[in-house]
Design a protein around this motif. Structure first.
Motif, PDB file in Angstrom:
ATOM      1  N   CYS A   1      64.182  63.933  44.148  1.00  0.00           N
ATOM      2  CA  CYS A   1      63.805  62.562  43.793  1.00  0.00           C
ATOM      3  C   CYS A   1      62.282  62.455  43.664  1.00  0.00           C
ATOM      4  O   CYS A   1      61.553  62.948  44.525  1.00  0.00           O
ATOM      5  CB  CYS A   1      64.311  61.619  44.864  1.00  0.00           C
ATOM      6  SG  CYS A   1      63.738  59.925  44.658  1.00  0.00           S
TER       7      CYS A   1
ATOM      8  N   CYS B   1      60.518  59.924  44.129  1.00  0.00           N
ATOM      9  CA  CYS B   1      59.939  59.026  45.134  1.00  0.00           C
ATOM     10  C   CYS B   1      59.991  59.620  46.543  1.00  0.00           C
ATOM     11  O   CYS B   1      58.993  59.640  47.248  1.00  0.00           O
ATOM     12  CB  CYS B   1      60.674  57.689  45.131  1.00  0.00           C
ATOM     13  SG  CYS B   1      60.463  56.776  43.610  1.00  0.00           S
ATOM     14  N   CYS B   2      61.175  60.106  46.971  1.00  0.00           N
ATOM     15  CA  CYS B   2      61.316  60.514  48.378  1.00  0.00           C
ATOM     16  C   CYS B   2      61.413  62.028  48.542  1.00  0.00           C
ATOM     17  O   CYS B   2      61.454  62.530  49.667  1.00  0.00           O
ATOM     18  CB  CYS B   2      62.522  59.835  49.021  1.00  0.00           C
ATOM     19  SG  CYS B   2      64.106  60.469  48.426  1.00  0.00           S
TER      20      CYS B   2
ATOM     21  N   CYS C   1      69.323  59.440  43.162  1.00  0.00           N
ATOM     22  CA  CYS C   1      68.885  59.247  44.552  1.00  0.00           C
ATOM     23  C   CYS C   1      69.281  57.832  44.935  1.00  0.00           C
ATOM     24  O   CYS C   1      68.706  56.861  44.421  1.00  0.00           O
ATOM     25  CB  CYS C   1      67.379  59.435  44.740  1.00  0.00           C
ATOM     26  SG  CYS C   1      66.924  59.077  46.462  1.00  0.00           S
TER      27      CYS C   1
ATOM     28  N   GLN D   1      68.917  56.364  47.748  1.00  0.00           N
ATOM     29  CA  GLN D   1      67.922  55.672  48.600  1.00  0.00           C
ATOM     30  C   GLN D   1      66.929  54.898  47.742  1.00  0.00           C
ATOM     31  O   GLN D   1      66.502  53.814  48.102  1.00  0.00           O
ATOM     32  CB  GLN D   1      67.082  56.699  49.393  1.00  0.00           C
ATOM     33  CG  GLN D   1      67.874  57.709  50.161  1.00  0.00           C
ATOM     34  CD  GLN D   1      68.120  57.267  51.577  1.00  0.00           C
ATOM     35  OE1 GLN D   1      67.877  56.103  51.915  1.00  0.00           O
ATOM     36  NE2 GLN D   1      68.622  58.166  52.396  1.00  0.00           N
ATOM     37  N   CYS D   2      66.526  55.493  46.617  1.00  0.00           N
ATOM     38  CA  CYS D   2      65.405  54.965  45.839  1.00  0.00           C
ATOM     39  C   CYS D   2      65.855  54.365  44.508  1.00  0.00           C
ATOM     40  O   CYS D   2      65.012  53.896  43.744  1.00  0.00           O
ATOM     41  CB  CYS D   2      64.383  56.071  45.564  1.00  0.00           C
ATOM     42  SG  CYS D   2      63.864  56.977  47.036  1.00  0.00           S
TER      43      CYS D   2
HETATM   44 ZN   LIG Z   1      64.632  59.119  46.594  1.00  0.00          ZN
END
Ligand SMILES: [Zn+2]
Length: 349
Positions: free
Chosen positions: A305, A307-308, A335, A337-338
């Motif tokens: 990802c 971002c994370c 992802c 989460q993001c």
């Molecule tokens: Zn992520």
């Protein structure tokens, strides 16, 4: 029988649990007989798709005695070795600590139990490169056990041509959508071609996602690209970025996504005795173009990802032929989460 082996000789019956016992008894000889090994691999792919429970009593023998003759692709391995006893985990862990072997690492990953995922985290902690497992869709976080970044449940992706746009638009899994149903801004997006959208809730084990549908689309470019986007609450992409293994050629054919050819609807069908199992896969049927669920192909690094940095969740992989543009495999990752989505284009092998 729906098995086509490399040598076109589906030599062995696979109609009962006893037939599978007989196949397992051939594995010792298959270790030194490549043709037999390949043929058995197709038979075991069929067993994975139809009656994986028939292999369950033999899991320990396969792992501890016959792995050299067991030439089975990782996605089928994940079905056949799923839940194998902890003695198998201990055996593989011991072997892998003394000598690295892809075959044994894949077998360990395919078992998928808490003991197996803890053993993978232990190997990584002891210095094994986590990428050895990430290519197969297994993420080892800094603490805790390793995790599957895919659902072990698989569905064949079959294409049904449709006669008009209305039929496409009402399908669960449309092929060839207008780009304004995929991206927030059609004037600035890098996406030029829609392959397929999937309703995630039609598949068990998929991650939580803010909207019903996820999309697989392509930038201009034949193969070797990665297209990543953030996803709105309405499911539309924004902030798209593309990277290429090699810069795309200006000679690449222009594409027109509004071209009405090849629009269609995909359906998800279970793995069963009506598919054709050949060369470890189900793609020799003209209407089948890929698989939703299951691990990624395993030949290429899988995306993290943006971002994370977690390994992304593999959703599906199809051939470019599902809607003819470019070349090779098209895979979709998320992802959760993001709310980031990534599409990749990789070569056949
Ligand atoms: Zn992520």
């Amino acid at each position: 029988m729906p098995i086509k082996t490399h040598t076109s000789a589906a030599a062995f019956p696979v109609d009962t649990a006893d037939d599978v016992t007989a196949l397992v008894e051939l594995l010792g000889r298959a270790a030194t007989d490549e043709r037999l090994r390949n043929d058995l691999g197709d038979h075991f792919a069929y067993v994975a798709g139809t009656h994986p429970e028939w292999l369950r009593p033999h899991q320990e023998a396969v792992v501890t005695e016959f792995l050299d003759g067991f030439d089975v692709t990782f996605d089928n391995l994940c079905v056949l070795l799923n839940g194998a006893p902890d003695r198998c985990v201990e055996h593989l862990q011991r072997r892998l600590r003394s000598r690295w072997s892809y075959q044994e690492a894949w077998a360990l990953a395919a078992i998928g139990t808490e003991a197996a995922l803890t053993a993978i985290a232990g190997l990584v902690c002891d210095g094994v490169d986590p990428k050895e497992f990430e290519d197969s869709g297994i993420w080892t976080p800094p603490t805790g056990s390793a995790q599957y970044r895919f659902t072990p449940h698989r569905r064949a992706i079959e294409l049904r041509p449709v006669s008009d746009r209305a039929e496409r638009d009402t399908a669960d899994h449309p092929v060839g959508l207008p780009l304004d149903q995929v991206v927030r801004r059609t004037d600035t997006t890098a996406a030029v071609w829609h392959y397929l959208s999937l309703r995630l809730n039609r598949m068990p084990g998929m991650p939580d996602w803010p909207t019903d549908r996820v999309h697989l689309a392509s930038p201009k470019g034949s193969v070797g690209w990665t297209l990543t986007a953030a996803v709105d609450r309405d499911g539309l992409w924004h902030d798209e970025t593309v990277t290429f293994d090699e810069p795309p050629s200006n000679d690449d054919a222009e594409v027109d996504n509004s071209d009405p050819r090849n629009i269609g609807a995909a359906t998800l069908r279970p793995y069963d005795g009506d598919l054709v199992y050949s060369n470890g896969h189900i793609l020799s049927m003209p209407s089948v173009f890929g698989t939703a669920g299951g691990p990624p192909i395993g030949l290429y690094p899988n995306p993290h990802c943006r971002c994370c940095d977690h390994l992304m969740f593999h959703i599906l992989t199809v051939q470019n032929y599902i809607r003819e543009y470019g070349h090779g495999w098209r895979s979709l990752y998320l992802c959760e989460q993001c709310s980031i989505t990534t599409c990749t284009a990789t070569n056949w092998n």
